[in-house]
Motif scaffolding. Sequence first.
Motif, PDB file in Angstrom:
ATOM      1  N   TYR A 100       0.833  -1.209   0.000  1.00  0.00           N
ATOM      2  CA  TYR A 100       0.000   0.000   0.000  1.00  0.00           C
ATOM      3  C   TYR A 100       0.867   1.258   0.000  1.00  0.00           C
ATOM      4  O   TYR A 100       0.531   2.263  -0.626  1.00  0.00           O
ATOM      5  CB  TYR A 100      -0.911  -0.019   1.219  1.00  0.00           C
ATOM      6  CG  TYR A 100      -1.693   1.259   1.433  1.00  0.00           C
ATOM      7  CD1 TYR A 100      -2.825   1.540   0.672  1.00  0.00           C
ATOM      8  CD2 TYR A 100      -1.298   2.179   2.403  1.00  0.00           C
ATOM      9  CE1 TYR A 100      -3.542   2.716   0.871  1.00  0.00           C
ATOM     10  CE2 TYR A 100      -2.008   3.346   2.612  1.00  0.00           C
ATOM     11  CZ  TYR A 100      -3.124   3.613   1.847  1.00  0.00           C
ATOM     12  OH  TYR A 100      -3.837   4.777   2.047  1.00  0.00           O
ATOM     13  N   GLN A 101       1.996   1.194   0.686  1.00  0.00           N
ATOM     14  CA  GLN A 101       2.860   2.360   0.815  1.00  0.00           C
ATOM     15  C   GLN A 101       3.824   2.527  -0.359  1.00  0.00           C
ATOM     16  O   GLN A 101       4.560   3.502  -0.415  1.00  0.00           O
ATOM     17  CB  GLN A 101       3.659   2.274   2.127  1.00  0.00           C
ATOM     18  CG  GLN A 101       2.773   2.396   3.364  1.00  0.00           C
ATOM     19  CD  GLN A 101       3.521   2.138   4.649  1.00  0.00           C
ATOM     20  OE1 GLN A 101       4.591   1.505   4.638  1.00  0.00           O
ATOM     21  NE2 GLN A 101       2.980   2.615   5.754  1.00  0.00           N
ATOM     22  N   THR A 102       3.808   1.588  -1.301  1.00  0.00           N
ATOM     23  CA  THR A 102       4.680   1.671  -2.460  1.00  0.00           C
ATOM     24  C   THR A 102       3.968   2.346  -3.617  1.00  0.00           C
ATOM     25  O   THR A 102       2.770   2.678  -3.560  1.00  0.00           O
ATOM     26  CB  THR A 102       5.125   0.272  -2.912  1.00  0.00           C
ATOM     27  OG1 THR A 102       3.969  -0.458  -3.354  1.00  0.00           O
ATOM     28  CG2 THR A 102       5.811  -0.480  -1.786  1.00  0.00           C
ATOM     29  N   TYR A 103       4.705   2.517  -4.711  1.00  0.00           N
ATOM     30  CA  TYR A 103       4.128   3.076  -5.934  1.00  0.00           C
ATOM     31  C   TYR A 103       2.938   2.254  -6.404  1.00  0.00           C
ATOM     32  O   TYR A 103       1.940   2.803  -6.870  1.00  0.00           O
ATOM     33  CB  TYR A 103       5.214   3.115  -7.018  1.00  0.00           C
ATOM     34  CG  TYR A 103       4.699   3.516  -8.383  1.00  0.00           C
ATOM     35  CD1 TYR A 103       4.401   4.854  -8.677  1.00  0.00           C
ATOM     36  CD2 TYR A 103       4.504   2.569  -9.383  1.00  0.00           C
ATOM     37  CE1 TYR A 103       3.932   5.225  -9.924  1.00  0.00           C
ATOM     38  CE2 TYR A 103       4.037   2.928 -10.634  1.00  0.00           C
ATOM     39  CZ  TYR A 103       3.755   4.254 -10.898  1.00  0.00           C
ATOM     40  OH  TYR A 103       3.284   4.617 -12.128  1.00  0.00           O
ATOM     41  N   LEU A 104       3.048   0.911  -6.249  1.00  0.00           N
ATOM     42  CA  LEU A 104       1.937   0.051  -6.655  1.00  0.00           C
ATOM     43  C   LEU A 104       0.672   0.408  -5.897  1.00  0.00           C
ATOM     44  O   LEU A 104      -0.423   0.460  -6.464  1.00  0.00           O
ATOM     45  CB  LEU A 104       2.299  -1.421  -6.420  1.00  0.00           C
ATOM     46  CG  LEU A 104       1.212  -2.458  -6.710  1.00  0.00           C
ATOM     47  CD1 LEU A 104       0.854  -2.457  -8.190  1.00  0.00           C
ATOM     48  CD2 LEU A 104       1.646  -3.849  -6.270  1.00  0.00           C
ATOM     49  N   GLY A 105       0.809   0.669  -4.599  1.00  0.00           N
ATOM     50  CA  GLY A 105      -0.352   1.017  -3.803  1.00  0.00           C
ATOM     51  C   GLY A 105      -1.004   2.315  -4.235  1.00  0.00           C
ATOM     52  O   GLY A 105      -2.224   2.424  -4.337  1.00  0.00           O
ATOM     53  N   TRP A 106      -0.195   3.330  -4.508  1.00  0.00           N
ATOM     54  CA  TRP A 106      -0.765   4.606  -4.963  1.00  0.00           C
ATOM     55  C   TRP A 106      -1.412   4.464  -6.337  1.00  0.00           C
ATOM     56  O   TRP A 106      -2.411   5.113  -6.648  1.00  0.00           O
ATOM     57  CB  TRP A 106       0.337   5.661  -5.017  1.00  0.00           C
ATOM     58  CG  TRP A 106       0.849   6.062  -3.666  1.00  0.00           C
ATOM     59  CD1 TRP A 106       2.061   5.755  -3.129  1.00  0.00           C
ATOM     60  CD2 TRP A 106       0.136   6.792  -2.665  1.00  0.00           C
ATOM     61  NE1 TRP A 106       2.160   6.246  -1.853  1.00  0.00           N
ATOM     62  CE2 TRP A 106       0.985   6.903  -1.536  1.00  0.00           C
ATOM     63  CE3 TRP A 106      -1.128   7.363  -2.587  1.00  0.00           C
ATOM     64  CZ2 TRP A 106       0.622   7.560  -0.375  1.00  0.00           C
ATOM     65  CZ3 TRP A 106      -1.496   8.024  -1.427  1.00  0.00           C
ATOM     66  CH2 TRP A 106      -0.638   8.115  -0.344  1.00  0.00           C
ATOM     67  N   LEU A 107      -0.810   3.628  -7.169  1.00  0.00           N
ATOM     68  CA  LEU A 107      -1.342   3.438  -8.524  1.00  0.00           C
ATOM     69  C   LEU A 107      -2.670   2.692  -8.511  1.00  0.00           C
ATOM     70  O   LEU A 107      -3.611   3.045  -9.236  1.00  0.00           O
ATOM     71  CB  LEU A 107      -0.306   2.676  -9.360  1.00  0.00           C
ATOM     72  CG  LEU A 107      -0.670   2.372 -10.821  1.00  0.00           C
ATOM     73  CD1 LEU A 107      -0.674   3.670 -11.617  1.00  0.00           C
ATOM     74  CD2 LEU A 107       0.335   1.395 -11.424  1.00  0.00           C
ATOM     75  N   LYS A 108      -2.753   1.645  -7.667  1.00  0.00           N
ATOM     76  CA  LYS A 108      -3.908   0.763  -7.700  1.00  0.00           C
ATOM     77  C   LYS A 108      -5.058   1.244  -6.807  1.00  0.00           C
ATOM     78  O   LYS A 108      -6.216   0.938  -7.089  1.00  0.00           O
ATOM     79  CB  LYS A 108      -3.491  -0.651  -7.262  1.00  0.00           C
ATOM     80  CG  LYS A 108      -2.647  -1.390  -8.274  1.00  0.00           C
ATOM     81  CD  LYS A 108      -3.471  -1.773  -9.471  1.00  0.00           C
ATOM     82  CE  LYS A 108      -2.692  -2.664 -10.425  1.00  0.00           C
ATOM     83  NZ  LYS A 108      -3.495  -3.028 -11.606  1.00  0.00           N
ATOM     84  N   THR A 109      -4.735   1.916  -5.722  1.00  0.00           N
ATOM     85  CA  THR A 109      -5.788   2.209  -4.745  1.00  0.00           C
ATOM     86  C   THR A 109      -5.815   3.689  -4.361  1.00  0.00           C
ATOM     87  O   THR A 109      -5.763   4.036  -3.177  1.00  0.00           O
ATOM     88  CB  THR A 109      -5.603   1.359  -3.480  1.00  0.00           C
ATOM     89  OG1 THR A 109      -4.304   1.621  -2.935  1.00  0.00           O
ATOM     90  CG2 THR A 109      -5.723  -0.113  -3.788  1.00  0.00           C
ATOM     91  N   PRO A 110      -5.898   4.606  -5.317  1.00  0.00           N
ATOM     92  CA  PRO A 110      -5.923   6.025  -4.958  1.00  0.00           C
ATOM     93  C   PRO A 110      -7.176   6.366  -4.155  1.00  0.00           C
ATOM     94  O   PRO A 110      -8.281   5.906  -4.457  1.00  0.00           O
ATOM     95  CB  PRO A 110      -5.935   6.727  -6.322  1.00  0.00           C
ATOM     96  CG  PRO A 110      -6.502   5.723  -7.267  1.00  0.00           C
ATOM     97  CD  PRO A 110      -6.041   4.394  -6.760  1.00  0.00           C
ATOM     98  N   GLY A 111      -6.989   7.148  -3.112  1.00  0.00           N
ATOM     99  CA  GLY A 111      -8.131   7.604  -2.317  1.00  0.00           C
ATOM    100  C   GLY A 111      -8.575   6.653  -1.239  1.00  0.00           C
ATOM    101  O   GLY A 111      -9.487   6.961  -0.472  1.00  0.00           O
ATOM    102  N   LEU A 112      -7.963   5.441  -1.159  1.00  0.00           N
ATOM    103  CA  LEU A 112      -8.362   4.478  -0.144  1.00  0.00           C
ATOM    104  C   LEU A 112      -7.365   4.506   1.013  1.00  0.00           C
ATOM    105  O   LEU A 112      -6.158   4.628   0.810  1.00  0.00           O
ATOM    106  CB  LEU A 112      -8.416   3.068  -0.718  1.00  0.00           C
ATOM    107  CG  LEU A 112      -9.473   2.798  -1.788  1.00  0.00           C
ATOM    108  CD1 LEU A 112      -9.417   1.337  -2.214  1.00  0.00           C
ATOM    109  CD2 LEU A 112     -10.861   3.142  -1.301  1.00  0.00           C
TER     110      LEU A 112
END
Length: 322
Positions: A100-112
């Motif tokens: 969640y704290q990686t780039y993948l997290g920001w890319l996949k779950t914006p706003g959550l």
Amino acid sequence: MAKTIDFSNFHTDLMRTIDGDGAIIQDRVMFGAERLGSDFTLLLTRDRAPLVRMSVKDAWRPAGDNFDPKAALEVKTRFASFKEADIDLEFKYSDIKEAYQTYLGWLKTPGLSLNDVNKNPFELFFLGYILAKHFEFLRLNTAFKGVYNAAGSGAGSLADGFIAKFATGRGVGGDIAASHVFTAAAITASNAYAQVNGVADLVAATDQKLLNENLNVYTSRTVYDKYRQNRRTLFPNHVGPADRPTTLDDYSNMTFVNEPGLAGKDTIVITPKQNLLFVCNEDINMFSINIVKQIKSWQLTVRVSLDFDYATPDWIYLNDKV
């Protein structure tokens, strides 16, 4: 278009099973296996369903009073058979937090929030990433090199790949005719041109009609580069180091395919693309996703039923380096 699976109605205290809806898995299979679908022919069928090749024979003759019946149809059949495959995953909350704290997290779950993702981590982990990667493993490790090992792990143990199927087909009692198999030497930069043409010449010698069809020449990139080197040596006045032929010089219907699954192999296979099948079981009861929420993790298992096979041996031409 790939569909999103909605897990938002899952009660977090209960095990939930998505079962009997094969379309869900098949959508994911197609999403994760886009390259499989582009490199091979995708076939949805039942276990033990026949892969039939029917050949109509020429029964014409000049008109006359005599009835002289001829066999008008030849049928050759292979049967689709499937291996069941599991993907067992556990998502620990520490892993979810890290992703969640990686780039993948920001890319996949914006706003959550992290709490939101902990309640439903599957979009972050599963839909667009993990299953796609697992089918990439399937493409690279199973399609050609796979050898079934019921006690094994990794994509290479799921099912026999094309190399194993070809070896069986050209063995004693197999269905690939000896006239379709070229006796090969270890391929070098001094003989690669003749080795590739040797397999192609078998097509011309046994089935002239196939010369009117588009055929793929499957080799590793190493074999292809040796072919290029040998070609420069043979025709120095016409071929330069930047020349990268897409078809064979002598057979304009035969197109090179650099096959990643043949890396490290001297194998050469000539066949139509539609003859190499990625087969999925259309029986929806053979597809399932099971999800369990544990105290500190989510556990997920995926079961599919699939295989690789060739449709007809009549269209397989290869060297004996399998």
